[in-house]
Design a protein around this motif. Structure first.
Motif, mmCIF file in Angstrom:
data_model
loop_
_atom_site.group_PDB
_atom_site.id
_atom_site.type_symbol
_atom_site.label_atom_id
_atom_site.label_comp_id
_atom_site.label_asym_id
_atom_site.label_seq_id
_atom_site.Cartn_x
_atom_site.Cartn_y
_atom_site.Cartn_z
ATOM 1 N N ARG A 194 0.736 -1.123 0.031
ATOM 2 C CA ARG A 194 -0.112 0.295 0.012
ATOM 3 C C ARG A 194 0.810 1.359 -0.077
ATOM 4 O O ARG A 194 0.379 2.152 -0.454
ATOM 5 C CB ARG A 194 -1.075 -0.145 1.126
ATOM 6 N N MET A 195 2.077 1.195 0.604
ATOM 7 C CA MET A 195 2.899 2.365 0.922
ATOM 8 C C MET A 195 3.491 2.765 -0.756
ATOM 9 O O MET A 195 3.567 3.830 -1.043
ATOM 10 C CB MET A 195 4.055 2.264 1.482
ATOM 11 N N TYR A 196 3.777 1.823 -1.291
ATOM 12 C CA TYR A 196 4.148 2.019 -2.856
ATOM 13 C C TYR A 196 3.217 2.429 -3.835
ATOM 14 O O TYR A 196 3.604 3.106 -4.872
ATOM 15 C CB TYR A 196 5.016 0.838 -3.218
ATOM 16 N N ASP A 253 10.200 9.633 2.086
ATOM 17 C CA ASP A 253 10.945 8.560 1.284
ATOM 18 C C ASP A 253 10.502 7.205 1.574
ATOM 19 O O ASP A 253 10.563 6.361 2.596
ATOM 20 C CB ASP A 253 12.445 8.635 2.105
ATOM 21 N N ILE A 254 9.592 6.612 0.881
ATOM 22 C CA ILE A 254 8.876 5.453 0.813
ATOM 23 C C ILE A 254 9.843 4.129 1.021
ATOM 24 O O ILE A 254 9.582 3.323 1.937
ATOM 25 C CB ILE A 254 7.978 5.357 -0.250
ATOM 26 N N TYR A 255 10.486 4.394 0.222
ATOM 27 C CA TYR A 255 11.690 3.248 0.053
ATOM 28 C C TYR A 255 12.366 3.028 1.215
ATOM 29 O O TYR A 255 12.652 2.019 1.828
ATOM 30 C CB TYR A 255 12.719 3.517 -1.001
ATOM 31 N N ASN A 256 12.968 4.272 1.838
ATOM 32 C CA ASN A 256 13.762 4.389 2.984
ATOM 33 C C ASN A 256 12.731 3.568 4.305
ATOM 34 O O ASN A 256 13.588 3.000 5.174
ATOM 35 C CB ASN A 256 14.241 5.763 3.365
ATOM 36 N N ILE A 286 10.419 -1.449 7.984
ATOM 37 C CA ILE A 286 9.197 -1.869 9.028
ATOM 38 C C ILE A 286 9.320 -3.049 9.192
ATOM 39 O O ILE A 286 8.916 -3.610 10.218
ATOM 40 C CB ILE A 286 7.918 -1.309 8.252
ATOM 41 N N HIS A 287 9.583 -4.059 8.262
ATOM 42 C CA HIS A 287 9.744 -5.644 8.673
ATOM 43 C C HIS A 287 10.964 -5.813 9.351
ATOM 44 O O HIS A 287 10.795 -6.722 10.399
ATOM 45 C CB HIS A 287 9.983 -6.492 6.991
#
Length: 427
Positions: free
Chosen positions: A371-373, A384-387, A392-393
């Protein structure tokens, strides 16, 4: 006759009798600094760069981003990395002087070079600025100036070095350097590399940054570099605002600058957002900090529960659409909506795992990850979605691992108590 590839290979650090890429990565590979050919290659490149980009004022010179990958050849192994670098920098300065190049060199004190040089000294101090990069701050509290020990806190043995995450000990290394070079020091920091994700309200870490900047003069620094995500303004840019404002005026009041930021970013109703974000920071207190404070993993459960309640209450009682507002305010309010949705799903996943359904928690995290992507285009200038997504995992797994260790320690303690008790009865 040696080939070019053989010559290049001879310039790389020798570890365990072999030369090549450390851990298969050029990024983590040191140079054989005793090799004059290796030093000349570096110097030639720096000179070429300075000629090509004359507008450059200062060039940062950093070594491999890894510890214990220094060269062990007979000419390198008994010399500290900082001594090797000093030889290189003296040769570089001589060449730059000959070429009429005026750029400054920022001497990065980092990982293996935290230990100050024993033998060599820079000849032309006008050429150099010094920067220390301890990458050890846990960011839930500011620098403690009264706990810095004297002397080198850890021994220096080539490729047998131990890292310390104790900020005070890292400042002890800095004190040893300052005995040699007392002036022109900056500190490289990492408040907004990823630790800001551990403060859901962003207020706690902004205040720590504010306090750290105010202490720079007392520590002997003339400034701070921030190694950070370039997109750390989601859901608020209070960190960037604090960084710039406090470097400009260290006597500014944090609460005043914070409230001023929220008033201008959110307009009508700004105090509600300010109180909401401040309360999230106060409740969470950067509890989830891998490598930071020790705490029982299950202590996080009531923290997440209270934060979830705050998020749901705020979202239920406020119009977060941004309708009827100017463009800035509309974006600010909409970001609060998106962020609250993210936190709600993130904390639900963690609570699911901590309550015993580890696979269910992972499934919720996977769903959130994708969902973030899906919303990246909407928020990528600020977030910075990637960062964030890649962490989170990792943090979920670390917290669940911590829970298992806590349970094992409790079980071990119970067994010891029971055994002692039985022996007492028998005796």
């Amino acid at each position: 006759m040696r080939t070019r590839s053989q010559e290049n290979l001879s310039c790389l650090a020798q570890i365990d009798g072999k030369r090549g890429l450390a851990h298969g990565s050029a990024f983590q590979t040191q140079i054989c600094y005793s090799n004059p050919i290796a030093r000349k290659k570096i110097i030639d490149y720096v000179v070429k760069y300075c000629r090509q980009y004359p507008e450059t004022d200062t060039l940062l010179f950093a070594t491999a981003d890894a510890i214990n990958t220094c060269c062990e050849c007979e000419n390198c192994r008994d010399t500290r990395l900082s001594d090797h670098l000093t030889v290189l920098f003296n040769e570089l300065d001589e060449r730059m002087t000959e070429e009429g190049l005026t750029q400054k060199i920022l001497f990065a004190v980092y990982l293996d070079s935290l230990w100050a040089p024993k033998k060599e000294r820079l000849k032309n101090l006008d050429r150099f600025i010094f920067g220390i990069y301890p990458i050890s701050h846990s960011y839930h509290e500011s620098y403690r100036l009264d706990e810095i020990p004297e002397g080198e806190p850890l021994p220096n043995v080539t490729n047998r070095l131990k890292r310390t995450y104790d900020v005070a000990k890292n400042f002890a290394f800095f004190k040893e350097w300052k005995k040699i070079y007392p002036d022109n020091w900056v500190i490289g920091e990492y408040h907004y590399m990823w630790d800001h994700y551990l403060d859901p309200g962003y207020q706690k870490i902004a205040r720590v940054l504010y306090e750290d900047i105010r202490k720079l003069g007392d520590l002997g620094f003339m400034g701070m570099e921030m190694y950070q995500s370039q997109r750390c303004a989601f859901p608020t840019a209070i960190g960037l605002h604090t960084y710039g404002a406090t470097l400009w005026n260290k006597d500014i009041d944090f609460d005043e600058l914070s409230r001023d930021y929220f008033e201008h970013a959110y307009g009508e109703g700004w105090e509600d957002v300010y109180n909401y974000m401040q309360t999230l920071s106060d409740e969470f207190d950067m509890k989830l900090k891998p490598g930071g404070r020790d705490y029982p993993a299950m202590d996080c459960v009531p923290v997440f529960e209270r934060c979830l309640g705050l998020i749901r209450d705020f979202r239920a009682t406020h119009d977060l659409s941004g309708e009827g507002r100017n463009a800035l305010e509309a974006t600010s309010w909409k970001d609060i909506e998106i962020y609250g949705n993210f936190l709600e799903k993130y904390y639900e996943a963690i609570l699911t795992g901590l309550r015993g359904d580890e696979e269910g928690g992972k499934k919720l995290l996977d769903d959130l990850f994708y969902r973030m992507y899906e919303i990246e285009d909407e928020v990528q200038p600020r977030w910075d979605i990637y960062n964030h997504a890649r962490l989170i995992h990792q943090w979920y797994n670390e917290l669940l691992t911590k829970k298992k260790k806590d349970e094992q320690n409790v079980t071990a303690s119970d067994i010891i108590v029971e055994t002692v008790g039985d022996q007492g009865v028998q005796g």
